[in-house]
Scaffold this motif. Structure first.
Motif, PDB file in Angstrom:
ATOM      1  N   ASP A 286       0.828  -1.201   0.000  1.00 18.51           N
ATOM      2  CA  ASP A 286       0.000   0.000   0.000  1.00 18.51           C
ATOM      3  C   ASP A 286       0.867   1.258   0.000  1.00 18.51           C
ATOM      4  O   ASP A 286       0.510   2.263  -0.626  1.00 18.51           O
ATOM      5  N   ARG A 287       1.996   1.226   0.699  1.00 16.37           N
ATOM      6  CA  ARG A 287       2.883   2.395   0.733  1.00 16.37           C
ATOM      7  C   ARG A 287       3.471   2.680  -0.650  1.00 16.37           C
ATOM      8  O   ARG A 287       3.585   3.837  -1.069  1.00 16.37           O
ATOM      9  N   GLN A 288       3.837   1.633  -1.385  1.00 18.56           N
ATOM     10  CA  GLN A 288       4.362   1.829  -2.733  1.00 18.56           C
ATOM     11  C   GLN A 288       3.306   2.477  -3.634  1.00 18.56           C
ATOM     12  O   GLN A 288       3.616   3.381  -4.413  1.00 18.56           O
ATOM     13  N   ASN A 289       2.071   2.010  -3.510  1.00 15.00           N
ATOM     14  CA  ASN A 289       1.006   2.589  -4.328  1.00 15.00           C
ATOM     15  C   ASN A 289       0.699   4.023  -3.914  1.00 15.00           C
ATOM     16  O   ASN A 289       0.396   4.873  -4.758  1.00 15.00           O
ATOM     17  N   ALA A 290       0.780   4.308  -2.613  1.00 20.29           N
ATOM     18  CA  ALA A 290       0.583   5.686  -2.151  1.00 20.29           C
ATOM     19  C   ALA A 290       1.658   6.598  -2.748  1.00 20.29           C
ATOM     20  O   ALA A 290       1.362   7.700  -3.229  1.00 20.29           O
ATOM     21  N   ASP A 291       2.912   6.151  -2.727  1.00 21.24           N
ATOM     22  CA  ASP A 291       4.006   6.942  -3.301  1.00 21.24           C
ATOM     23  C   ASP A 291       3.814   7.141  -4.806  1.00 21.24           C
ATOM     24  O   ASP A 291       4.109   8.213  -5.348  1.00 21.24           O
ATOM     25  N   LEU A 292       3.317   6.100  -5.482  1.00 20.62           N
ATOM     26  CA  LEU A 292       3.070   6.191  -6.924  1.00 20.62           C
ATOM     27  C   LEU A 292       2.051   7.287  -7.228  1.00 20.62           C
ATOM     28  O   LEU A 292       2.292   8.157  -8.083  1.00 20.62           O
ATOM     29  N   PHE A 293       0.925   7.276  -6.522  1.00 18.39           N
ATOM     30  CA  PHE A 293      -0.106   8.280  -6.776  1.00 18.39           C
ATOM     31  C   PHE A 293       0.344   9.675  -6.339  1.00 18.39           C
ATOM     32  O   PHE A 293      -0.075  10.677  -6.926  1.00 18.39           O
ATOM     33  N   LEU A 294       1.173   9.739  -5.314  1.00 17.96           N
ATOM     34  CA  LEU A 294       1.674  11.046  -4.886  1.00 17.96           C
ATOM     35  C   LEU A 294       2.534  11.671  -5.983  1.00 17.96           C
ATOM     36  O   LEU A 294       2.461  12.886  -6.234  1.00 17.96           O
ATOM     37  N   ARG A 295       3.336  10.862  -6.659  1.00 15.23           N
ATOM     38  CA  ARG A 295       4.140  11.392  -7.775  1.00 15.23           C
ATOM     39  C   ARG A 295       3.233  11.888  -8.905  1.00 15.23           C
ATOM     40  O   ARG A 295       3.504  12.922  -9.520  1.00 15.23           O
ATOM     41  N   ILE A 296       2.165  11.153  -9.161  1.00  8.20           N
ATOM     42  CA  ILE A 296       1.225  11.583 -10.198  1.00  8.20           C
ATOM     43  C   ILE A 296       0.573  12.897  -9.793  1.00  8.20           C
ATOM     44  O   ILE A 296       0.377  13.803 -10.615  1.00  8.20           O
ATOM     45  N   ALA A 297       0.230  13.030  -8.498  1.00 12.42           N
ATOM     46  CA  ALA A 297      -0.385  14.269  -8.007  1.00 12.42           C
ATOM     47  C   ALA A 297       0.572  15.442  -8.168  1.00 12.42           C
ATOM     48  O   ALA A 297       0.166  16.545  -8.584  1.00 12.42           O
ATOM     49  N   GLN A 298       1.837  15.235  -7.852  1.00 10.18           N
ATOM     50  CA  GLN A 298       2.823  16.308  -7.980  1.00 10.18           C
ATOM     51  C   GLN A 298       3.018  16.707  -9.439  1.00 10.18           C
ATOM     52  O   GLN A 298       3.135  17.895  -9.760  1.00 10.18           O
TER      53      GLN A 298
END
Length: 592
Positions: free
Chosen positions: A109-121
């Motif tokens: 879940d942490r990897q997926n959270a980091d993935l979406f955070l990069r997309i948000a940025q």
């Protein structure tokens, strides 16, 4: 929720996981069905297109489990967006492509959270407020799944703030985001926010049949859990349960029909409306038995039926369903993480009713044994409840801190122009501006780091693809040269060969098509630029230029094209003359 021992149910799917279990097989990886889906997307309105595509990529295993199929579909959806001038569809398709890796089973879940955070940025840096909010929402959902509730609500609230700013109605799938945020608050027992969010969600098109039903079921549970429980709250809870049940009937979803009727039976039991409770529990029991092999046997519902019969003074029926509950219990041994808790709830309900039944029928020894068993299960449930309450208190504190920060930032945003106009509080304003600039620099640094990492990854992917393309082209060239060598060995030398052999096309149309496909993977712009610069080249001259680009000498060209070396020299001479180049300038220089 717990109400007089009854565990109200909701078929709650992981908010960031694929939704709609009962429709998970709706779209299969069959070409005709995929084509039908694309046709319906193209005919739909822009907002409906986005909901259809997101739901498809949540529920269709052909695209969640097969990257190639997913990317092929996304390419076709991008083409639909181009034809329909639907830039929003294209942006969502890009986001689905960039985040497809979340479907891999070994990711955390942490990897997926980091993935979406990069997309948000990235979306934030591009000025795409809507997709930045969407990506932040899923960042929060994955933090929520990983039980990092502080970080979860930090991004969930930030996303909701973005959605409010651009207007809920302008986010096609806003029903989903409001529901998921509301359900997270439901877990924290913050029913006022649940009611507010789900009441707002009802104004917008439902994301999926599952969430359409589930939103009204969860809203009813929040009303039921209100304290003190007034007649108005009970009426609102019943109305929303009835709405959820009607939707389940409309969607022909028997699982949800049973769940909602069971919850409604619990509400009636709490009011002492035992005849109505009995009818609701009977429907629940019948529907649960239909799918018991897949979804579990209705042992708790059997206890509720027994309790209803007991209150209606029908003791024989009460005893029958008590026995049925105990019999069905043995079939429900699963590896579900919630099974121990469900077992404790079942035995608490069972022994609470059995104690009363045996006491009423005069079997005091059995009544006493049931009382002893009830006490042990009650202690275990109370211990769990205290631990959960302590954890929830800590989680609510984190959420409240983030809510306070968001509210503070919103107040600052509203008052900054007033401060400028009044000319007061200059020091405070400068301090705020400094803090704001520092925060912006930090965000820009994070965005730049994310973009740099993304560019590095994309560059590596391009490099890898180019290496594979070059290797494929080299293999083809080697195979063609071997083919030509075999023909040379089996025929007279080209210089003395029959004229008909000199004009043969040993590089066949199929060979040329395969060569061109692999060549364009290595040099994707070559033929386009060639036709743009030299508009009247023949196909034979294009082949000559392509082989020259690969630095193939005249002898190998003659073998590949099935003509003599002298013919190659004459063809090059005529091509130079046609292109207005004098002397012996190599053709390769024209291509640089």
């Amino acid at each position: 929720m717990l109400l007089r021992g009854k565990s109200y149910r909701c078929l709650c799917l992981n908010p960031a996981r694929p939704v709609g279990l009962f429709l998970s097989g709706l779209f299969l990886a069959l070409p005709l069905r995929a084509q039908s889906f694309l046709q319906r997307v193209e005919r739909a309105l822009p907002a409906e297109r986005v909901r259809m595509v997101l739901y498809y990529f949540d529920t269709c295993r052909a695209v969640t489990q097969n990257q190639s199929a997913a990317f092929q579909m996304l390419g076709q959806l991008d083409a639909v967006g181009q034809r329909r001038h639907d830039n929003q569809l294209r942006r969502y398709a890009r986001m689905l492509r960039d985040t497809w890796v979340k479907n891999k089973p070994n990711r955390t879940d942490r990897q997926n959270a980091d993935l979406f955070l990069r997309i948000a940025q990235r979306a934030d840096a591009e000025g795409d407020e809507q997709l930045a909010g969407v990506a932040e929402h899923f960042t929060g959902q994955y933090y929520y799944l990983g039980q990092d509730y502080g970080s979860a609500f930090q991004y969930l609230l930030s996303a909701n703030g973005r959605f409010r700013q651009i207007g809920y109605a302008n986010v096609p799938e806003i029903h989903r985001y409001l529901y998921e945020l509301a359900f997270n608050y439901y877990y924290l027992n913050d029913d006022a926010k649940v009611i507010s969010l789900l009441t707002e969600a009802a104004h917008y098109p439902a994301f999926s049949p599952n969430l359409h039903i589930q939103a009204f079921n969860t809203l009813a549970m929040a009303y039921t859990r209100q304290q003190p429980q007034s007649a108005t709250m009970v009426g609102l809870a019943e109305a929303n349960y009835q709405k959820a049940y009607q939707l389940a009937v409309t969607y022909r979803d028997s699982v949800w029909m049973g769940i909602v009727r069971g919850n409604l039976g619990g509400l009636y039991a709490h009011q002492g409306r035992w005849q109505a409770a009995l009818a609701a529990f009977r429907t629940d029991y019948r529907l649960e038995m239909r799918s018991a092999g897949q979804n579990g046997y209705p042992n708790i519902t059997a206890v509720e039926l027994a309790r209803s019969f007991y209150e209606l003074n029908q003791l024989d029926s009460c005893r029958y369903y008590l026995d049925e509950a105990q019999r069905l219990r043995q079939f429900n041994s699963t590896k579900d993480f919630s099974q121990p808790f469900q077992d404790d709830v079942f035995w608490q309900l069972y022994y609470a009713l059995a104690r009363r039944y045996y006491q009423r029928t005069g079997n005091l020894p059995k009544s006493d044994r049931c009382a002893d068993s009830l006490l042990s299960y009650q202690v275990r449930i109370d211990n769990r409840a205290r631990s959960r309450d302590a954890a929830l208190a800590e989680q609510r504190l984190l959420v409240q801190q983030h809510e306070a920060e968001v509210a503070h930032l919103e107040r600052l945003s509203r008052t900054q122009w007033l401060l400028l106009g009044a000319g007061a509080g200059l020091t405070g304003l400068l301090g705020w501006l400094y803090w704001s600039s520092q925060r912006r620099r930090q965000q820009e640094a994070l965005a730049n780091a994310g973009r740099e990492q993304q560019l590095t990854l994309e560059k590596q992917l391009v490099t890898d693809e180019l290496d594979r393309a070059r290797a494929d082209l080299a293999l083809l060239m080697e195979a063609l040269q071997q083919k030509q060598a075999q023909l040379v060995l089996s025929n007279p030398p080209l210089a003395t060969a029959d004229p008909s052999l000199l004009n043969a096309h040993l590089l066949t149309n199929d060979d040329w098509a395969e060569f061109r496909r692999r060549f364009e993977r290595v040099h994707p712009l070559f033929f386009g630029q060639l036709r743009h610069q030299f508009t009247d080249l023949t196909p034979a001259e294009e082949r000559l230029m392509a082989l020259s680009k690969l630095r193939i000498d005249g002898l190998h060209m003659s073998r590949m094209l099935g003509i003599s070396p002298e013919s190659i020299r004459k063809a090059k001479y005529r091509l130079r003359k046609k292109l207005g180049v004098t002397g012996s300038t190599p053709l390769l220089e024209l291509l640089e």
